[in-house]
Design an enzyme around this catalytic site. Structure first.
Site, PDB file in Angstrom:
ATOM      1  N   PRO A 250       0.785  -1.238   0.000  1.00 14.30           N
ATOM      2  CG  PRO A 250       0.041  -0.928   2.201  1.00 14.30           C
ATOM      3  CD  PRO A 250       0.761  -1.915   1.314  1.00 14.30           C
ATOM      4  CB  CYS A 251       3.222   2.731  -2.414  1.00 15.60           C
ATOM      5  SG  CYS A 251       2.388   2.440  -3.984  1.00 15.60           S
TER       6      CYS A 251
END
Length: 285
Positions: A250-251
């Protein structure tokens, strides 16, 4: 089973609306003006938005405003610290998707995937069309299409694994999509296996991203401090920018220290949409 093709179609309107809001935020456009920008009536636009997000556009905008993100950032350090002691159940679990890493060995990395069999598939998602590629060892690529350009998306996949053999996946992809985007409504708690290749530093950064709970955001500086390299936040930003697996790693949950949501490999408007969508889901739980 969720109709992800319909969600992808809805997202086109949502993304265009977010673009319009970004370009006109100083004039504080009304719901009528936002709907008109995507060539819909206010009532039709409101229905589409609720079908996609679960709430109306005015309420959704609250979750992507600077005031809201700053408020969330204030708790970011404690969130990361708390995740060290978190288990894999309950509201404080590390990552909703239970992602497990399979990092390539130095020998595998040197071969650049030579002989690796990769299946790929284009499909819809809540955030538009995407490309998912898998191997026997797990998901090795997940990216959203920019301007629905399939050739560019495939080129990025080929460049990432130049020695691999590629096959178009003919198997149904909906069960995988349902696990990715709708895990709380499926009875499948198996971990997601992902296959990545990168330097030790990059892999440590990507692993750190898994510690950010869904519906929350942290800064690049927070991640740098978390991995024990507080002065390396620019290198952290570079590693995040080349994250090969969207959403699962989850950048999108890492934003500027100022609270602004921007700088995303697959477009800043899409990043805003994901951050807001996850915030809505968290509130609804």
């Amino acid at each position: 089973m969720v109709d992800y093709s319909q969600q992808a179609d809805d997202y086109k309107r949502i993304e265009n609306a977010i673009h319009f809001i970004e370009d006109n935020f100083k004039s504080q456009p009304t719901l009528d003006e936002i709907a008109k920008s995507v060539h819909l009536s206010k009532f039709h636009f409101n229905r589409i938005f609720k079908r996609w997000a679960g709430i109306g556009p005015v309420q959704f905008l609250h979750f992507i405003t600077l005031d809201y993100t700053k408020q969330k950032m204030a708790n970011s350090k404690s969130l990361l610290d708390a995740s060290l002691d978190a288990g894999l159940s309950g509201p404080s679990r590390l990552h909703d998707l239970f992602v497990t890493f399979d990092a390539m060995t130095p020998g595998d990395f040197k071969k650049q995937g030579d002989g690796l069999k990769i299946k790929y598939c284009f499909c819809g998602s809540p955030f538009g069309q995407c490309l998912i590629a898998t191997t026997e060892r797990g998901v090795c690529h997940f990216g959203f299409l920019q301007k629905n350009d399939r050739s560019d998306a495939l080129s990025q996949l080929y460049e990432a694994w130049p020695g691999a053999m590629f096959y178009e996946n003919s198997e149904p992809i909906e069960p995988l999509l349902n696990r990715i985007f709708n895990l709380d409504q499926v009875d499948d708690a198996r971990p997601f296996n992902i296959l990545v290749k990168g330097t030790n530093f990059q892999i440590n950064v990507w692993k750190a991203l898994l510690q950010i709970p869904s519906g929350n955001v942290v800064s690049y500086q927070d991640i740098a401090a978390y991995i024990g390299r507080p002065k390396a936040f620019r290198a952290v930003a570079s590693a995040i920018a080349i994250n090969p697996i969207a959403y699962l790693i989850p950048c999108h949950r890492v934003i500027a220290k100022s609270g602004k949501i921007h700088q995303y490999r697959w477009g800043s408007s899409r990043k805003k949409a994901i951050v807001g969508w996850e915030a809505v889901k968290k509130v609804a739980i």
